[in-house]
Design a protein around this motif. Sequence first.
Motif, PDB file in Angstrom:
ATOM      1  N   ILE A   1       0.861  -1.175   0.000  1.00 23.13           N
ATOM      2  CA  ILE A   1       0.000   0.000   0.000  1.00 23.13           C
ATOM      3  C   ILE A   1       0.902   1.232   0.000  1.00 23.13           C
ATOM      4  O   ILE A   1       1.632   1.460   0.956  1.00 23.13           O
TER       5      ILE A   1
ATOM      6  N   ASP B   1       0.704   6.709   3.054  1.00 19.94           N
ATOM      7  CA  ASP B   1       0.261   6.467   4.426  1.00 19.94           C
ATOM      8  C   ASP B   1      -0.751   5.335   4.503  1.00 19.94           C
ATOM      9  O   ASP B   1      -0.551   4.359   5.210  1.00 19.94           O
ATOM     10  N   ASP B   2      -1.866   5.476   3.809  1.00 18.06           N
ATOM     11  CA  ASP B   2      -2.901   4.450   3.797  1.00 18.06           C
ATOM     12  C   ASP B   2      -3.887   4.774   2.687  1.00 18.06           C
ATOM     13  O   ASP B   2      -3.654   5.663   1.875  1.00 18.06           O
ATOM     14  N   ILE B   3      -4.990   4.037   2.666  1.00 23.99           N
ATOM     15  CA  ILE B   3      -5.986   4.252   1.616  1.00 23.99           C
ATOM     16  C   ILE B   3      -7.225   4.962   2.135  1.00 23.99           C
ATOM     17  O   ILE B   3      -8.140   5.237   1.362  1.00 23.99           O
ATOM     18  N   ASP B   4      -7.260   5.274   3.418  1.00 27.05           N
ATOM     19  CA  ASP B   4      -8.448   5.915   3.985  1.00 27.05           C
ATOM     20  C   ASP B   4      -8.726   7.240   3.281  1.00 27.05           C
ATOM     21  O   ASP B   4      -7.843   8.087   3.125  1.00 27.05           O
TER      22      ASP B   4
ATOM     23  N   ARG C   1      -9.193   7.851   0.245  1.00 27.97           N
ATOM     24  CA  ARG C   1      -8.645   7.986  -1.108  1.00 27.97           C
ATOM     25  C   ARG C   1      -9.555   7.312  -2.123  1.00 27.97           C
ATOM     26  O   ARG C   1     -10.395   6.475  -1.783  1.00 27.97           O
TER      27      ARG C   1
ATOM     28  N   LEU D   1      -7.850  -3.412   4.936  1.00 29.56           N
ATOM     29  CA  LEU D   1      -6.711  -2.485   4.934  1.00 29.56           C
ATOM     30  C   LEU D   1      -7.099  -1.045   5.251  1.00 29.56           C
ATOM     31  O   LEU D   1      -6.242  -0.245   5.612  1.00 29.56           O
ATOM     32  N   GLY D   2      -8.370  -0.713   5.083  1.00 27.91           N
ATOM     33  CA  GLY D   2      -8.777   0.662   5.336  1.00 27.91           C
ATOM     34  C   GLY D   2     -10.130   0.943   4.727  1.00 27.91           C
ATOM     35  O   GLY D   2     -10.838   0.037   4.276  1.00 27.91           O
TER      36      GLY D   2
END
Length: 198
Positions: A102, A105-108, A110, A135-136
């Motif tokens: 990933i 930072d993350d997929i939150d 996005r 994952l988010g």
Amino acid sequence: MDAQAAQNVGAQGTEAMRPVLEAQDIARVLTRIAHEIVERAKGADDVVLLGIPTRGVYLARRLAAKLEEITGTKIPVGSLDITMYRDDLRLKPARAIGRTEIPGDDIDGRLVVLVDDVLFSGRTIRAALDALGDLGRPRAVQLAVLVDRGHRELPIRADYVGKNLPTSLRETVKVQLQEEDGRDAVLLGQRTDTAAGQ
């Protein structure tokens, strides 16, 4: 049978396969998909591309490069392994767990665009959505595929399609990419066994 046709008769039980997309066609449809992503996302500021191994990862990298050419923005690209989320684990031999990467930072929050080579039954994408959920929480999830060959078993549809390729269950679709196979092509052939194609 000439040498090329003989080479195309593989262990998968397929007769000679004919190309339906060549290298220049694949490059053209990836450029079109990249433009469609920019238009639909109103830019590419929060886009993350996640390729589904193996060939989906290469396609995601190529799309990221095209998006950067169009927008001037470097697009995060990674991979999403779905091995442990497949619904056929008990039916098929165990396969090696791949790598999930990933980016950033993350997929939150996005816009995640899943990228795969062939959309068939929809079960691979269902597994990818399950994996993504662990994952988010993306703002939205979209799907880009090089080929949609039909025969859906689940209510899943691609947002971006390189080529709609109506097929029968007696046919198989093989995507070859330079990074993995030494050439770019989409091949279509008849199966000589009873299993459904890719």
